[in-house]
Scaffold this motif. Structure first.
Motif, PDB file in Angstrom:
ATOM      1  N   TYR A   6     -13.227  -1.076 -11.399  1.00 21.14           N
ATOM      2  CA  TYR A   6     -11.810  -1.105 -11.056  1.00 21.14           C
ATOM      3  C   TYR A   6     -11.205  -2.495 -11.279  1.00 21.14           C
ATOM      4  CZ  TYR A   6     -12.803   3.448  -9.132  1.00 21.14           C
ATOM      5  OH  TYR A   6     -13.183   4.759  -8.986  1.00 21.14           O
ATOM      6  N   PHE A   9     -10.344  -2.646 -14.886  1.00 15.81           N
ATOM      7  CA  PHE A   9      -9.088  -1.943 -15.145  1.00 15.81           C
ATOM      8  C   PHE A   9      -7.892  -2.842 -14.841  1.00 15.81           C
ATOM      9  CE2 PHE A   9     -11.109   2.460 -14.373  1.00 15.81           C
ATOM     10  CZ  PHE A   9     -11.352   2.621 -15.730  1.00 15.81           C
ATOM     11  N   GLY A  13      -5.235  -4.372 -17.443  1.00 18.71           N
ATOM     12  CA  GLY A  13      -3.813  -4.107 -17.254  1.00 18.71           C
ATOM     13  C   GLY A  13      -2.982  -5.384 -17.308  1.00 18.71           C
ATOM     14  N   THR A  55       0.455   0.068 -17.174  1.00 18.93           N
ATOM     15  CA  THR A  55       0.738   0.837 -15.953  1.00 18.93           C
ATOM     16  C   THR A  55      -0.409   1.782 -15.632  1.00 18.93           C
ATOM     17  OG1 THR A  55       3.098   0.702 -16.404  1.00 18.93           O
ATOM     18  CG2 THR A  55       2.368   2.417 -14.874  1.00 18.93           C
ATOM     19  N   ILE A  56      -0.908   2.468 -16.637  1.00 24.35           N
ATOM     20  CA  ILE A  56      -2.021   3.402 -16.436  1.00 24.35           C
ATOM     21  C   ILE A  56      -3.267   2.655 -15.965  1.00 24.35           C
ATOM     22  CG2 ILE A  56      -3.598   4.980 -17.625  1.00 24.35           C
ATOM     23  CD1 ILE A  56      -1.131   5.740 -19.394  1.00 24.35           C
ATOM     24  N   LEU A  57      -3.544   1.502 -16.587  1.00 23.60           N
ATOM     25  CA  LEU A  57      -4.713   0.711 -16.188  1.00 23.60           C
ATOM     26  C   LEU A  57      -4.564   0.178 -14.767  1.00 23.60           C
ATOM     27  CD1 LEU A  57      -5.350  -1.233 -19.505  1.00 23.60           C
ATOM     28  CD2 LEU A  57      -6.925   0.381 -18.419  1.00 23.60           C
ATOM     29  N   ASN A  58      -3.364  -0.271 -14.412  1.00 23.68           N
ATOM     30  CA  ASN A  58      -3.151  -0.792 -13.058  1.00 23.68           C
ATOM     31  C   ASN A  58      -3.300   0.294 -12.000  1.00 23.68           C
ATOM     32  OD1 ASN A  58      -2.739  -3.450 -13.782  1.00 23.68           O
ATOM     33  ND2 ASN A  58      -0.551  -3.174 -14.059  1.00 23.68           N
ATOM     34  N   VAL A  59      -2.739   1.459 -12.266  1.00 23.78           N
ATOM     35  CA  VAL A  59      -2.877   2.559 -11.310  1.00 23.78           C
ATOM     36  C   VAL A  59      -4.345   2.961 -11.178  1.00 23.78           C
ATOM     37  CG1 VAL A  59      -2.327   4.999 -10.917  1.00 23.78           C
ATOM     38  CG2 VAL A  59      -0.528   3.402 -11.587  1.00 23.78           C
ATOM     39  N   SER A  60      -5.046   3.005 -12.299  1.00 22.30           N
ATOM     40  CA  SER A  60      -6.479   3.347 -12.263  1.00 22.30           C
ATOM     41  C   SER A  60      -7.275   2.301 -11.500  1.00 22.30           C
ATOM     42  CB  SER A  60      -7.026   3.465 -13.684  1.00 22.30           C
ATOM     43  OG  SER A  60      -6.361   4.467 -14.395  1.00 22.30           O
ATOM     44  N   GLY A  61      -6.933   1.037 -11.694  1.00 22.20           N
ATOM     45  CA  GLY A  61      -7.646  -0.032 -10.988  1.00 22.20           C
ATOM     46  C   GLY A  61      -7.367  -0.052  -9.502  1.00 22.20           C
ATOM     47  N   ARG A  63      -6.596   2.356  -7.683  1.00 22.02           N
ATOM     48  CA  ARG A  63      -7.140   3.556  -7.049  1.00 22.02           C
ATOM     49  C   ARG A  63      -8.476   3.272  -6.357  1.00 22.02           C
ATOM     50  NH1 ARG A  63      -6.963   8.483 -10.809  1.00 22.02           N
ATOM     51  NH2 ARG A  63      -4.803   8.341 -10.175  1.00 22.02           N
ATOM     52  N   GLY A  64      -9.263   2.360  -6.913  1.00 25.84           N
ATOM     53  CA  GLY A  64     -10.592   2.130  -6.364  1.00 25.84           C
ATOM     54  C   GLY A  64     -10.763   0.828  -5.612  1.00 25.84           C
TER      55      GLY A  64
END
Length: 113
Positions: A6, A9, A13, A55-61, A63-64
């Protein structure tokens, strides 16, 4: 020590957002013949694609990880943009810019103490 995916990610991002800013600035420094060409050119399209990816990478990062680590990692984007501006645009790194980066890094250090 096992590296948490994470964090990767989030760092990816930040890197994508920083390069996006460089591409959008590169597009803004040019003159275009029409309004449409101003917004539909490779630099702008690539910059916005990188922003969506960021944005996708930040949200994925996020998340965990705990939300305490996210803003600290995001603040390194300012430092990275400073370095990329020097590299791609030959912008001078002034004392004022260094003071700003120093404040950001000091804030990160204080935050973790």
């Amino acid at each position: 020590m096992k590296l948490n995916i994470y964090y990767l990610f989030l760092f990816a991002g930040v890197l994508a957002a920083s390069f996006s800013q460089v591409l959008l600035k590169k597009a803004a420094c040019r003159q275009y013949g029409s309004f449409i060409r101003e917004y539909l050119n490779p630099y702008v399209i690539s910059g916005y694609i990188l922003l969506v990816g960021s944005t996708i990478l930040n949200v994925s990062g996020l998340r965990g990880l705990s939300f305490m680590n996210g803003p600290v990692i995001e603040s390194f984007g300012y430092v990275l943009v400073l370095l990329l501006s020097r590299l791609f645009f030959s912008e001078k790194i002034t004392k004022r810019k260094l003071a700003g980066v120093g404040c950001i890094l000091a804030g990160v250090i204080v935050y973790y103490l």
